[in-house]
Design a protein around this motif. Structure first.
Motif, PDB file in Angstrom:
ATOM      1  N   LEU A 149       0.832  -1.202   0.000  1.00  0.00           N
ATOM      2  CA  LEU A 149       0.000   0.000   0.000  1.00  0.00           C
ATOM      3  C   LEU A 149       0.870   1.256   0.000  1.00  0.00           C
ATOM      4  CD1 LEU A 149      -2.723  -1.015   2.644  1.00  0.00           C
ATOM      5  CD2 LEU A 149      -2.978  -0.951   0.158  1.00  0.00           C
ATOM      6  N   ILE A 150       1.950   1.222   0.740  1.00  0.00           N
ATOM      7  CA  ILE A 150       2.866   2.371   0.805  1.00  0.00           C
ATOM      8  C   ILE A 150       3.494   2.626  -0.557  1.00  0.00           C
ATOM      9  CG2 ILE A 150       5.023   3.209   1.815  1.00  0.00           C
ATOM     10  CD1 ILE A 150       4.279   1.648   4.354  1.00  0.00           C
ATOM     11  N   GLU A 151       3.915   1.564  -1.235  1.00  0.00           N
ATOM     12  CA  GLU A 151       4.538   1.723  -2.545  1.00  0.00           C
ATOM     13  C   GLU A 151       3.558   2.263  -3.583  1.00  0.00           C
ATOM     14  OE1 GLU A 151       7.953  -1.795  -2.218  1.00  0.00           O
ATOM     15  OE2 GLU A 151       6.120  -2.146  -3.377  1.00  0.00           O
ATOM     16  N   LYS A 168      12.129  12.847   7.064  1.00  0.00           N
ATOM     17  CA  LYS A 168      11.533  11.729   6.319  1.00  0.00           C
ATOM     18  C   LYS A 168      10.449  11.030   7.117  1.00  0.00           C
ATOM     19  CE  LYS A 168      12.807   7.843   3.384  1.00  0.00           C
ATOM     20  NZ  LYS A 168      13.921   7.025   2.823  1.00  0.00           N
ATOM     21  N   TRP A 169      10.680  10.790   8.414  1.00  0.00           N
ATOM     22  CA  TRP A 169       9.684  10.057   9.205  1.00  0.00           C
ATOM     23  C   TRP A 169       8.428  10.892   9.396  1.00  0.00           C
ATOM     24  CZ3 TRP A 169       7.697  11.638  13.888  1.00  0.00           C
ATOM     25  CH2 TRP A 169       8.380  12.680  14.548  1.00  0.00           C
ATOM     26  N   ILE A 170       8.569  12.211   9.425  1.00  0.00           N
ATOM     27  CA  ILE A 170       7.386  13.081   9.526  1.00  0.00           C
ATOM     28  C   ILE A 170       6.599  13.032   8.220  1.00  0.00           C
ATOM     29  CG2 ILE A 170       6.599  15.459   9.802  1.00  0.00           C
ATOM     30  CD1 ILE A 170       8.916  15.936  11.686  1.00  0.00           C
ATOM     31  N   GLY A 171       7.338  13.015   7.115  1.00  0.00           N
ATOM     32  CA  GLY A 171       6.662  12.903   5.822  1.00  0.00           C
ATOM     33  C   GLY A 171       5.906  11.595   5.694  1.00  0.00           C
ATOM     34  N   ASN A 172       6.535  10.509   6.163  1.00  0.00           N
ATOM     35  CA  ASN A 172       5.857   9.208   6.130  1.00  0.00           C
ATOM     36  C   ASN A 172       4.587   9.229   6.961  1.00  0.00           C
ATOM     37  OD1 ASN A 172       7.968   8.261   4.562  1.00  0.00           O
ATOM     38  ND2 ASN A 172       9.037   7.300   6.272  1.00  0.00           N
ATOM     39  N   LEU A 173       4.663   9.894   8.102  1.00  0.00           N
ATOM     40  CA  LEU A 173       3.545   9.898   9.040  1.00  0.00           C
ATOM     41  C   LEU A 173       2.372  10.718   8.531  1.00  0.00           C
ATOM     42  CD1 LEU A 173       2.577   8.971  11.838  1.00  0.00           C
ATOM     43  CD2 LEU A 173       3.576  11.064  12.787  1.00  0.00           C
ATOM     44  N   LEU A 177       0.692   7.863   5.509  1.00  0.00           N
ATOM     45  CA  LEU A 177      -0.217   7.112   6.384  1.00  0.00           C
ATOM     46  C   LEU A 177      -1.675   7.531   6.223  1.00  0.00           C
ATOM     47  CD1 LEU A 177      -0.178   4.849   8.424  1.00  0.00           C
ATOM     48  CD2 LEU A 177       0.141   6.530  10.245  1.00  0.00           C
ATOM     49  N   PRO A 178      -2.007   8.835   6.129  1.00  0.00           N
ATOM     50  CA  PRO A 178      -3.424   9.198   5.931  1.00  0.00           C
ATOM     51  C   PRO A 178      -4.016   8.647   4.641  1.00  0.00           C
ATOM     52  CG  PRO A 178      -2.179  11.100   6.685  1.00  0.00           C
ATOM     53  CD  PRO A 178      -1.173  10.029   6.364  1.00  0.00           C
TER      54      PRO A 178
END
Length: 252
Positions: A149-151, A168-173, A177-178
């Motif tokens: 799903l992420i890809e 990067k981790w903030i961007g992922n979050l 994720l939403p």
């Protein structure tokens, strides 16, 4: 066009051959249903239902739901961050990506039943080994599904977060994720349903719950209690599916 049709015919022919071989290996024979009366006689022994033990069996059903819920929830909690490491667009480097993918493949390749047998030697009988067995398998399954799903997520929000200097981790979050959360919930509730059925199998090795009672009742020929067990299992799965659908509607 002729080549395309010939290739389709070749694939169809190969499929027919494979189906025929599989039917022969598995002794697939529809004519065996001619003894359908034997099944009818067996099922007739299930009724009328013996509801005297219903309160106790209801408690065992709640135990089964608890086993499946904890196994699915902890599997999601651990598998979700691992899925970001196992996705090409969010993994830090190729080595981390490869190691994480291999770990997830290994975890989902081992059935919960095997995990349960191994854990019984350390943790003993009871529901706790069943929970851990479901957790370990769900880490691999949910980690794999969520990484896909992420890809497939839209890259636009992630690029916008990077453009404003977000880590990067903030961007992922906040960017990825939403987008995938409704599908993550859908996968979670599906695995929850599967975990309920899995906990029934784990009941055969002393994992507790309604699965263990079903095994005992079958073994002792208490078929009128078997029908109650099966009814409670059906109700559990239907309720989980209904509640999961309602929660997913609220999220979307």
């Amino acid at each position: 066009m002729v080549w395309f049709k010939r290739s389709q015919f070749f694939v169809f022919l190969c499929l027919i051959v494979v189906i025929g071989m599989c039917m022969r290996i598995t002794e697939f024979d529809v004519s065996k249903f001619k003894d359908f009366q034997n099944m009818g006689d067996f099922l007739s022994k299930w009724f009328p239902m013996n509801t005297e033990s219903l309160p106790y069996l209801f408690q065992e059903s709640l135990l089964t739901i608890a086993i499946a819920f904890l196994g699915s929830l902890f599997g999601l909690i651990i598998g979700l961050p691992l899925s970001f490491l196992a996705a090409r667009n969010t993994s830090n480097n190729r080595l981390m990506y490869g190691v994480t993918r291999f770990f997830l493949s290994f975890m989902r390749s081992v059935p919960e039943f095997v995990f349960g047998l191994i854990l019984l030697t350390t943790l003993g009988l009871g529901p706790f080994p069943a929970v851990i067995a479901i957790v370990l398998h769900n880490i691999g399954v949910l980690g794999k599904l969520i990484s896909e799903l992420i890809e497939a997520a839209d890259k636009g929000p992630m690029e916008a977060m990077r453009a404003v200097g977000a880590k990067k981790w903030i961007g992922n979050l906040f960017a990825i994720l939403p987008q995938i959360w409704p599908n993550v919930l859908s996968q979670f509730f599906y695995r929850f349903e599967v975990a309920i059925r899995t906990s029934l199998i784990l009941g055969l090795i002393g994992g507790g719950g309604i699965g263990q009672q079903l095994f005992i009742h079958f073994k002792t020929f208490q078929y009128q209690l078997v029908s109650v067990d099966v009814l409670l299992i059906m109700v559990m799965v239907i309720l989980v599916d209904y509640i999961g659908g309602k929660i997913r509607e609220k999220v979307i």
